[in-house]
Scaffold this motif. Structure first.
Motif, short mmCIF file in Angstrom:
data_model
loop_
_atom_site.label_atom_id
_atom_site.label_comp_id
_atom_site.label_asym_id
_atom_site.label_seq_id
_atom_site.Cartn_x
_atom_site.Cartn_y
_atom_site.Cartn_z
N PRO A 31 50.92 -42.41 7.67
CA PRO A 31 51.76 -41.83 8.73
C PRO A 31 52.57 -40.65 8.20
O PRO A 31 53.08 -40.69 7.08
CB PRO A 31 52.67 -42.99 9.13
N MET A 32 52.66 -39.59 9.01
CA MET A 32 53.36 -38.38 8.59
C MET A 32 54.63 -38.14 9.41
O MET A 32 55.60 -37.57 8.92
CB MET A 32 52.44 -37.17 8.73
N GLY A 33 54.61 -38.55 10.68
CA GLY A 33 55.76 -38.33 11.54
C GLY A 33 55.32 -38.30 12.99
O GLY A 33 54.13 -38.32 13.31
N PHE A 34 56.31 -38.23 13.88
CA PHE A 34 56.05 -38.35 15.30
C PHE A 34 56.08 -37.00 16.01
O PHE A 34 56.73 -36.05 15.55
CB PHE A 34 57.09 -39.27 15.94
N ALA A 35 55.40 -36.95 17.14
CA ALA A 35 55.59 -35.87 18.11
C ALA A 35 56.90 -36.13 18.85
O ALA A 35 57.58 -37.15 18.62
CB ALA A 35 54.42 -35.83 19.08
N GLN A 36 57.26 -35.24 19.78
CA GLN A 36 58.43 -35.50 20.59
C GLN A 36 58.24 -36.77 21.41
O GLN A 36 59.19 -37.54 21.62
CB GLN A 36 58.71 -34.31 21.52
N ASP A 37 57.02 -37.02 21.83
CA ASP A 37 56.66 -38.26 22.51
C ASP A 37 56.70 -39.40 21.50
O ASP A 37 55.99 -39.38 20.49
CB ASP A 37 55.25 -38.11 23.10
N LYS A 38 57.50 -40.40 21.77
CA LYS A 38 57.69 -41.50 20.82
C LYS A 38 56.43 -42.30 20.57
O LYS A 38 56.36 -43.10 19.61
CB LYS A 38 58.79 -42.43 21.33
N ASN A 39 55.40 -42.12 21.41
CA ASN A 39 54.17 -42.89 21.25
C ASN A 39 53.10 -42.16 20.46
O ASN A 39 52.04 -42.72 20.18
CB ASN A 39 53.61 -43.25 22.63
N ILE A 40 53.35 -40.90 20.12
CA ILE A 40 52.34 -40.10 19.43
C ILE A 40 52.72 -39.96 17.96
O ILE A 40 53.75 -39.38 17.62
CB ILE A 40 52.18 -38.71 20.07
N LEU A 41 51.89 -40.50 17.10
CA LEU A 41 52.12 -40.49 15.65
C LEU A 41 51.07 -39.61 14.99
O LEU A 41 49.86 -39.75 15.24
CB LEU A 41 52.03 -41.91 15.09
N TYR A 42 51.51 -38.70 14.12
CA TYR A 42 50.60 -37.90 13.31
C TYR A 42 50.31 -38.65 12.01
O TYR A 42 51.21 -39.24 11.39
CB TYR A 42 51.21 -36.54 13.00
N VAL A 43 49.03 -38.62 11.60
CA VAL A 43 48.62 -39.32 10.39
C VAL A 43 47.70 -38.43 9.57
O VAL A 43 47.08 -37.50 10.09
CB VAL A 43 47.91 -40.66 10.70
N GLN A 44 47.62 -38.75 8.29
CA GLN A 44 46.66 -38.11 7.40
C GLN A 44 45.58 -39.14 7.07
O GLN A 44 45.90 -40.27 6.67
CB GLN A 44 47.34 -37.64 6.12
N ALA A 45 44.34 -38.77 7.24
CA ALA A 45 43.22 -39.66 6.96
C ALA A 45 42.01 -38.82 6.61
O ALA A 45 42.03 -37.59 6.76
CB ALA A 45 42.93 -40.57 8.16
N TYR A 46 40.96 -39.48 6.14
CA TYR A 46 39.75 -38.74 5.76
C TYR A 46 38.90 -38.42 6.99
O TYR A 46 38.74 -39.25 7.89
CB TYR A 46 38.93 -39.53 4.75
N HIS A 47 38.35 -37.21 6.99
CA HIS A 47 37.44 -36.74 8.04
C HIS A 47 36.24 -36.10 7.34
O HIS A 47 36.40 -35.09 6.65
CB HIS A 47 38.14 -35.73 8.95
N GLU A 48 35.09 -36.73 7.46
CA GLU A 48 33.87 -36.25 6.81
C GLU A 48 34.10 -36.05 5.31
O GLU A 48 33.65 -35.08 4.71
CB GLU A 48 33.39 -34.96 7.47
N GLY A 49 34.85 -36.98 4.72
CA GLY A 49 35.05 -36.99 3.27
C GLY A 49 36.22 -36.18 2.77
O GLY A 49 36.49 -36.17 1.56
#
Length: 644
Positions: A249-267
């Protein structure tokens, strides 16, 4: 960019023309080895003040000063000084327009275990006073003095008299992190989030509620979500350290339900957003790079009330994915076409901003931008004596390792010298989960100025090249990772760039390990080796982590077959080293203990091997002290002149 202006200095505000030196001039060691003239430039929320760290040579004030510049009056004040031994300033940030927060570290020992302690010093512009963030009264609520007192969770922009701080030593589970609310005026505290077993960090949403807890036990992670402090939690994701299914987890948007994350995409690591109302927690791709990882923290625009990009790099350079801000950067690149131009900060109304401009030959220029006035001008140079016309070119290239893996590398050759049969320095980076790039590097430019070609490579295990490349370096010290360094050396010789009779391997931290292993495991390849703060005994490195919370992570990264680790350690191969070695180490190093270099020196000396050892009193892992840095570079220069 023509260098014409400098207004942040340790002694006086001034406009100055910097004299250009003749090409091929050998600059003083101090020009490269001194700590930066200016660094950590940060602007107040209203855009009227700029704080920075400046190097001072004034008698009795040697070291680093905090400089606070008033943009409109051009007046400066210098409220804090450090010699970079008692404590080192790590970063600065503004809590509000009046209060500057200064994060500092210092070495200590707890129950016989060497530690690094951190604190926050606050400076009030209106009161012209400094004090600790936490008051004595506030600290009385702790069961013990917390080691880390600098983990700011949230600045509480709607109430700038307080902030949320993560720390341990309070509540029922004192060894784990709680969240406290700190009064910025008097340093008193209020308990906000009770500690939970094995939760090591907390993240708030844009409404300042404590929403995410990051759990780690041994090598297993869990990401918890809650509606607020004291509320029930649910598990969002579970994963093992260094595995491809990790979601950070990296942090939220202004919308409390939207969370930004870092994860792998195509390696490769990328940025996604997740709607926490979705039972499947589907990840929507927001930003990725082709063939490279995306790393950094979120940039949130208070003005637009949305996430607009990420910041990464040494000076927290901004990378935008929002079109409006991309347009601003494109304008900067058009004005300064030969440089990499990064916005590093906006004022709250986003009309004023700071730019950091650099490339492999530009040591770094800070510029101040005013969108209303339509002005952009330099305010400080990171290294004022290192002008681009004096620095060497760096080219990006690649070579094949012996198993066919492609390794990216960076070759710097002396100014106006043909890249042919040059005395050469092989310079593997530290980490080892780190990376080099085609950007300014003061070690590299110093060596090139002394007439050496310098090859830096991102051997397998380096960061930034995707999951498979990183995973290939796990538990690989002294094996394929080491072969990648050797293969780069042989490639440079085969290309006719390096003189095979004048090659030295130099490194710091893991790079120091690679340098010593290089001369221990190859014959007639290197003529000498230099190790600054290098690991010499991997078995000891792992075992000495036993009293720290990351012990299981260290074992998974490096290994726990202690017999095998010792055999892959330079200290076990001292008898095989037959070229001169220079060891340098700070005695207060809290990353790689000084015992590594002491033991290596003893082994080599007992075997009558050609070895020199310099121990830096009160020195740390990062050459934070100016005297230590210069002493190190003087010693390296003399050593290389003698043996190459």
């Amino acid at each position: 960019m023509k260098r014409i202006l400098l207004i942040l200095t340790a002694s006086i505000l001034l406009l100055s023309s910097l004299t250009s030196f003749a090409k091929n001039q050998q600059l003083p060691v101090e020009a490269f080895a001194s700590i930066p003239d200016v660094s950590h430039v940060t602007m107040s929320p209203n855009g009227t003040k700029i704080a920075s760290l400046v190097r001072s040579e004034a008698k009795g004030m040697e070291g680093t000063l905090v400089n606070i510049l008033d943009i409109d009056t051009r007046e400066s004040s210098y409220p804090i000084q450090t010699d970079n031994e008692k404590f080192v300033i790590l970063s600065m940030s503004w809590a509000n327009d009046d209060l500057l927060l200064i994060k500092a570290k210092f070495p200590a020992v707890r129950f016989g275990t060497p530690t690094t302690e951190t604190r926050i010093i606050k400076y009030s512009l209106s009161k012209k006073s400094t004090s600790n963030l936490l008051s004595r009264f506030g600290l009385k609520k702790f069961k013990w003095m917390p080691q880390i007192q600098s983990n700011i969770i949230d600045y509480l922009p709607d109430d700038d008299k307080y902030l949320l701080l993560g720390t341990n030593g309070i509540g029922n589970k004192t060894q784990f992190e709680s969240v406290i609310k700190v009064n910025l005026n008097n340093g008193n505290i209020r308990f906000e989030q009770p500690a939970e077993a094995n939760v090591t960090d907390w993240i708030t949403d844009r409404q300042n509620r404590i929403r995410i807890g990051i759990y780690r036990k041994e090598t297993k992670y869990r990401i918890y979500e809650q509606e607020d402090a004291h509320k029930d939690r649910r598990i969002l994701w579970e994963f093992e350290a260094f595995e491809e299914d990790q979601v950070w987890p990296m942090g939220f948007a202004q919308d409390k339900n939207i969370l930004y994350v870092q994860a792998y995409h195509e390696g490769f690591e990328a940025i996604f957003k997740v709607d926490l109302r979705d039972p499947e927690l589907a990840k929507e791709l927001i930003f990725s790079k082709e063939f490279n990882d995306v790393e950094g923290s979120l940039i949130y625009s208070k003005l637009k009330q949305k996430v607009i990009g990420i910041d990464d790099g040494d000076e927290s350079e901004y990378t935008f994915w929002d079109k409006e801000y991309i347009g601003l950067v494109n304008g900067l690149n058009k004005a300064l076409p030969e440089y990499r131009n990064y916005i590093t900060q906006f004022s709250d109304n986003e009309r004023r901003y700071i730019v950091y401009s650099t490339n492999s030959k530009e040591a770094g220029t800070y510029l101040f931008g005013d969108r209303d006035a339509g002005k952009l001008f330099p305010i400080a140079y990171r290294y004022k004596k290192l002008t681009p016309d004096l620095l060497a070119n760096t080219q990006t290239l690649s070579y094949k390792a012996r198993d066919g893996l492609e390794i990216q590398a960076f070759l710097t050759t002396p100014l106006d010298k043909e890249a042919k049969q040059l005395p050469t320095i092989i310079f593997p980076h530290g980490g080892p989960i780190s990376y080099d790039s085609n950007s300014f590097d003061y070690w590299t430019q110093f060596l090139a100025n002394r007439g050496y070609a310098v090859l830096r490579m991102n051997f397998r295990g380096s960061a930034g090249y995707g999951y498979d490349f990183m995973k290939a370096g796990l538990q690989n010290w002294g094996l394929d990772m080491q072969n990648d360094v050797e293969d780069g050396t042989r490639w440079l010789i085969d290309e006719g760039i390096a003189d095979p009779n004048k090659v030295c391997i130099v490194g710091a931290s893991y790079g120091g390990y690679a340098a010593l292993m290089g001369v221990a495991t190859t014959k007639d390849l290197y003529q000498c080796a230099v190790s600054f703060a290098g690991v010499t005994d991997i078995e000891y490195l792992v075992k000495s982590s036993r009293r720290y919370s990351n012990f299981d992570i260290v074992k998974k990264q490096i290994g726990d077959d202690y017999d095998a680790l010792y055999e892959r350690s330079p200290v076990s191969k001292a008898k095989d080293i037959n070229v001169p070695v220079l060891l340098i180490h700070g005695d207060k190093d809290r990353v790689v203990r000084v015992q590594h270099s002491e033991d290596m020196f003893d082994e080599l000396e007992d075997l009558n091997k050609p070895v020199e050892y310099i121990e830096l009193e009160n020195g740390d892992h990062y050459l934070s002290n100016n005297e230590h840095r210069i002493k190190t570079f003087v010693a390296i220069e003399a050593f290389l002149q003698k043996h190459l």
